[in-house]
Design a protein around this motif. Structure first.
Motif, PDB file in Angstrom:
ATOM      1  N   SER A 131       0.825  -1.207   0.000  1.00 32.79           N
ATOM      2  CA  SER A 131       0.000   0.000   0.000  1.00 32.79           C
ATOM      3  C   SER A 131       0.860   1.258   0.000  1.00 32.79           C
ATOM      4  O   SER A 131       0.540   2.237  -0.671  1.00 32.79           O
ATOM      5  CB  SER A 131      -0.941  -0.007   1.210  1.00 32.79           C
ATOM      6  OG  SER A 131      -0.207  -0.027   2.428  1.00 32.79           O
ATOM      7  N   THR A 166      -8.664   5.221   1.789  1.00 36.18           N
ATOM      8  CA  THR A 166      -8.214   3.870   2.138  1.00 36.18           C
ATOM      9  C   THR A 166      -7.529   3.815   3.498  1.00 36.18           C
ATOM     10  O   THR A 166      -7.868   2.985   4.349  1.00 36.18           O
ATOM     11  CB  THR A 166      -7.255   3.337   1.057  1.00 36.18           C
ATOM     12  OG1 THR A 166      -7.896   3.394  -0.214  1.00 36.18           O
ATOM     13  CG2 THR A 166      -6.851   1.905   1.365  1.00 36.18           C
ATOM     14  N   LEU A 167      -6.549   4.708   3.709  1.00 32.98           N
ATOM     15  CA  LEU A 167      -5.737   4.630   4.922  1.00 32.98           C
ATOM     16  C   LEU A 167      -6.396   5.271   6.139  1.00 32.98           C
ATOM     17  O   LEU A 167      -6.167   4.832   7.275  1.00 32.98           O
ATOM     18  CB  LEU A 167      -4.370   5.285   4.675  1.00 32.98           C
ATOM     19  CG  LEU A 167      -3.513   4.669   3.558  1.00 32.98           C
ATOM     20  CD1 LEU A 167      -2.159   5.357   3.494  1.00 32.98           C
ATOM     21  CD2 LEU A 167      -3.336   3.170   3.760  1.00 32.98           C
ATOM     22  N   TYR A 173     -11.341   3.785   5.414  1.00 35.51           N
ATOM     23  CA  TYR A 173     -11.634   2.355   5.230  1.00 35.51           C
ATOM     24  C   TYR A 173     -10.888   1.488   6.236  1.00 35.51           C
ATOM     25  O   TYR A 173     -11.479   0.643   6.904  1.00 35.51           O
ATOM     26  CB  TYR A 173     -11.273   1.944   3.798  1.00 35.51           C
ATOM     27  CG  TYR A 173     -11.409   0.456   3.556  1.00 35.51           C
ATOM     28  CD1 TYR A 173     -12.668  -0.116   3.356  1.00 35.51           C
ATOM     29  CD2 TYR A 173     -10.286  -0.378   3.545  1.00 35.51           C
ATOM     30  CE1 TYR A 173     -12.803  -1.490   3.146  1.00 35.51           C
ATOM     31  CE2 TYR A 173     -10.407  -1.741   3.337  1.00 35.51           C
ATOM     32  CZ  TYR A 173     -11.669  -2.293   3.138  1.00 35.51           C
ATOM     33  OH  TYR A 173     -11.799  -3.644   2.949  1.00 35.51           O
ATOM     34  N   LYS A 174      -9.584   1.682   6.371  1.00 34.38           N
ATOM     35  CA  LYS A 174      -8.787   0.820   7.249  1.00 34.38           C
ATOM     36  C   LYS A 174      -9.085   1.069   8.728  1.00 34.38           C
ATOM     37  O   LYS A 174      -8.903   0.182   9.565  1.00 34.38           O
ATOM     38  CB  LYS A 174      -7.294   1.026   6.981  1.00 34.38           C
ATOM     39  CG  LYS A 174      -6.397  -0.054   7.593  1.00 34.38           C
ATOM     40  CD  LYS A 174      -4.960   0.103   7.139  1.00 34.38           C
ATOM     41  CE  LYS A 174      -4.118  -1.070   7.630  1.00 34.38           C
ATOM     42  NZ  LYS A 174      -4.114  -1.228   9.075  1.00 34.38           N
ATOM     43  N   ALA A 214      -7.534  -5.075   7.209  1.00 33.90           N
ATOM     44  CA  ALA A 214      -7.284  -5.179   5.768  1.00 33.90           C
ATOM     45  C   ALA A 214      -5.793  -5.334   5.483  1.00 33.90           C
ATOM     46  O   ALA A 214      -4.975  -4.578   6.006  1.00 33.90           O
ATOM     47  CB  ALA A 214      -7.822  -3.939   5.061  1.00 33.90           C
ATOM     48  N   GLU A 239      -2.352  -5.632   2.819  1.00 32.81           N
ATOM     49  CA  GLU A 239      -1.809  -4.699   1.828  1.00 32.81           C
ATOM     50  C   GLU A 239      -2.540  -4.812   0.486  1.00 32.81           C
ATOM     51  O   GLU A 239      -2.879  -3.808  -0.141  1.00 32.81           O
ATOM     52  CB  GLU A 239      -0.311  -4.973   1.626  1.00 32.81           C
ATOM     53  CG  GLU A 239       0.534  -4.764   2.877  1.00 32.81           C
ATOM     54  CD  GLU A 239       0.711  -3.295   3.202  1.00 32.81           C
ATOM     55  OE1 GLU A 239       1.154  -2.532   2.336  1.00 32.81           O
ATOM     56  OE2 GLU A 239       0.396  -2.903   4.337  1.00 32.81           O
ATOM     57  N   LYS A 293      -5.537  -5.867  -0.165  1.00 34.21           N
ATOM     58  CA  LYS A 293      -6.901  -5.357  -0.059  1.00 34.21           C
ATOM     59  C   LYS A 293      -6.912  -3.834  -0.077  1.00 34.21           C
ATOM     60  O   LYS A 293      -7.776  -3.213  -0.724  1.00 34.21           O
ATOM     61  CB  LYS A 293      -7.528  -5.866   1.247  1.00 34.21           C
ATOM     62  CG  LYS A 293      -8.985  -5.451   1.450  1.00 34.21           C
ATOM     63  CD  LYS A 293      -9.893  -6.185   0.514  1.00 34.21           C
ATOM     64  CE  LYS A 293     -11.362  -5.918   0.838  1.00 34.21           C
ATOM     65  NZ  LYS A 293     -12.283  -6.627  -0.079  1.00 34.21           N
ATOM     66  N   GLN A 294      -5.965  -3.226   0.593  1.00 33.00           N
ATOM     67  CA  GLN A 294      -5.893  -1.763   0.615  1.00 33.00           C
ATOM     68  C   GLN A 294      -5.638  -1.197  -0.783  1.00 33.00           C
ATOM     69  O   GLN A 294      -6.246  -0.197  -1.177  1.00 33.00           O
ATOM     70  CB  GLN A 294      -4.780  -1.318   1.571  1.00 33.00           C
ATOM     71  CG  GLN A 294      -5.072  -1.582   3.035  1.00 33.00           C
ATOM     72  CD  GLN A 294      -3.923  -1.185   3.933  1.00 33.00           C
ATOM     73  OE1 GLN A 294      -3.437  -0.072   3.886  1.00 33.00           O
ATOM     74  NE2 GLN A 294      -3.453  -2.122   4.747  1.00 33.00           N
TER      75      GLN A 294
END
Length: 586
Positions: free
Chosen positions: A37, A369-370, A373-374, A381, A383, A385-386
């Motif tokens: 990621s 994402t970071l 989502y995470k 999650a 790497e 998946k991210q």
């Protein structure tokens, strides 16, 4: 003529093939690391200083500069270059003071910094805000204005232009920051080359109009016959004072605009967050030098168009709805270029738009994402998946921008003004929150929340204040001006300055009150207790004797701000050039 000839198509095709092939080569070469990621979002440890510098400029320069800033050059002259030249000085400050803090503390996103320095509430509020701002304001305006600009010189349907730009940007963005960074080098090459060609021909047109030749003669003729367009600092009686209020561009709100944009903006700082300090600083210094060149590319053509228009050239072409539209200046010039060169300028404009779209989309994906989502939807999650979520986010964000951009009235507001108006409502509070978070360790989370929410409220208050209060008493000091209807308004940049000062003072008061409250709490058992944002050292008799400065996990020390001799020399050269330019064109 709004058409491209065969030579133009060939030049543009060459540009497109070079970008596509080089981007694919970079992607394949680094594919083994694509599951990471950090590699996807930041190109960690992969970008060179020249790639970082080029990517900063490619992400920054877009249709609002080519079209909007050239239009401002037509309307108000060289003074609009202050956005570019003051940015060069700002980049030096960011390289010296901001980037070391981010890199030392392994900061990858701006919300992560806020979470580490303050708390998760501040971080999540700003993450959601930045996503909305980037999608609804920035991504849409870049896409729509870019499509309008390309339509104006190619005749291609605007919606088709938007679709083409979005798909082109998607292909680059899905390759990750490494592909974006290295293809931006080529984008900047075409951007600068095509821009300089346009400037060269514009100045040559001025020379030929007066029976002379050569770009230097053209520039001298412009300074002689349009001297009013070569002043950097406006007097209060200047009709454009509300846009650039005098010395505010040197010692006021312009610093807030630039420091917030270049130092507290995921879209920009992300380019340097994956590098080591020396590489990051070198890249930012390179970007500062390129910034010094930008007014030559985006402002001088607008002034040339103004002088030619004043002399009777392309009178009908500059009209829109029966009135002169300054934003038509650059497209009008491009349509006068010969075949081949028009294709080069077309490629330069496309490069600017696509690079900005790709950079913005990557930042949107990184934050979502970071930081959302995470942390909220899938804390476990991996790497791979991210990276997948990041790619999906890129596609969704671009699709949303494509759908809503035509309905926001961006073209009616003027692109450059549209972006400045909406981001300016929150810039002072955000910058206050960051600057105190960096350099005053007692700043508390509640103070940061005030800057976030209160800064926006104050900006709105000062915007509507003239509707129910007479501000003419501020006019002698240059802080208000009659808008032509008897209402005295506060210039935009001055409003930002006022809001910033209020936010800093309020944050100081809130932090000190909370600090004082913490020292009065009953202390038992431990030798050191954490109260909010303060660590209290405990004496043997159980009393609080000293408040240790502690920033929640944020490490800052003076050794971080030392620079190399080479960087210092480069910074001094830029400062010297700025002093010379403002002295000559004051």
């Amino acid at each position: 003529m709004k058409t491209l000839e065969t030579k133009d198509h060939i030049v543009f095709l060459v540009y497109f093939v070079i970008i596509a092939v080089y981007g694919y080569w970079v992607y394949r070469r680094k594919k083994s690391a694509s599951a990471s990621s950090k590699d996807y979002f930041l190109a960690e440890g992969s970008l060179t200083w020249w790639a970082i510098g080029a990517s900063l400029i490619a992400s920054n320069i877009s249709a609002e500069q080519f079209i909007g800033m050239s239009g401002s050059g037509f309307k108000m002259g060289l003074a609009i270059a202050t956005y570019e030249w003051m940015a060069a000085a700002t980049l030096i400050i960011v390289a010296v003071f901001f980037i070391p803090v981010y890199l030392k503390n392994k900061i990858y996103t701006m919300p992560q910094f806020l979470n580490q320095r303050y708390n998760s509430t501040v971080s999540m509020i700003m993450a959601v805000f930045w996503l909305l701002l980037y999608v609804v304001v920035n991504l849409t305006s870049i896409l729509y204005l870019g499509a309008l600009a390309i339509n104006s010189i190619s005749g291609i349907d605007t919606n088709l232009c938007m679709l083409g730009l979005a798909v082109f940007a998607l292909v680059i963005t899905l390759g990750g920051m490494k592909v974006i960074g290295y293809t931006d080098v080529i984008q900047v090459f075409f951007l600068i080359l095509g821009g300089l060609v346009t400037t060269y021909l514009a100045l040559n047109m001025v020379s030929e109009h007066y029976g002379s030749s050569g770009v230097l003669n053209g520039f001298n003729l412009m300074t002689k016959n349009a001297g009013e367009h070569f002043h950097m600092i406006f007097e209060k009686d200047n009709p454009n004072y509300m846009d650039l209020p005098g010395l505010t561009v040197l010692i006021g709100g312009m610093w807030i605009v630039n420091l917030n944009y270049w130092g507290c903006n995921q879209y920009i700082t992300q380019r340097a967050l994956g590098a080591d300090l020396k590489t990051a600083r070198s890249g930012i210094l390179f970007a500062a030098f390129l910034k010094m060149l930008m007014p030559v590319i985006v402002v001088l053509p607008g002034i040339a168009a103004y002088l030619l228009y004043k002399e009777g050239a392309f009178q009908s072409e500059m009209l829109q709805g029966g009135e002169v539209n300054p934003d038509r200046a650059y497209p009008v010039l491009l349509n006068l270029l010969p075949a081949g060169l028009k294709g080069l300028s077309f490629a330069a404009l496309t490069a600017a738009v696509v690079a900005s779209l790709a950079g913005k989309a990557n930042s949107i994906a990184t934050i979502f994402t970071l930081d959302i989502y995470k942390k909220v939807f899938n804390t476990g999650a991996d790497e791979k998946k991210q990276v997948l979520v990041g790619k999906i986010t890129v596609v969704v964000a671009m699709a949303l921008a494509f759908c809503i951009a035509p309905h926001l009235g961006i073209d009616k507001k003027g692109g450059f003004q549209y972006i400045q108006e909406y981001t300016g409502f929150v810039s002072p509070g955000i910058f206050a929150m960051f600057i105190l978070g960096f350099f005053w360790k007692r700043t508390t989370s509640n103070a940061a929340l005030f800057a976030t929410i209160g800064g926006f409220a104050l900006s709105v208050f000062f915007k509507v204040l003239p509707l129910f209060a007479d501000l003419s008493f501020l006019s002698p000091f240059g802080f208000s001006k009659d808008n032509g209807s008897g209402v005295y308004e506060i210039p935009f940049l001055d409003r930002m300055g006022f809001v910033f000062i209020i936010c800093v003072v309020a944050m100081y008061i809130i932090s000190m009150l909370e600090s004082k409250k913490s020292t009065k709490e009953e202390i038992v058992e431990t030798d050191e207790t954490v109260y909010g944002d303060e660590t209290i050292a405990i004496a043997e008799d159980g009393t609080a004797i000293k408040a240790l400065k502690k920033s929640q996990g944020l490490e800052v020390d003076t050794t971080m701000f030392k620079t190399t001799t080479g960087f210092a020399v480069g910074a001094l050269i830029i400062c010297g050039l700025l002093v010379a330019l403002y002295t000559v064109f004051w």
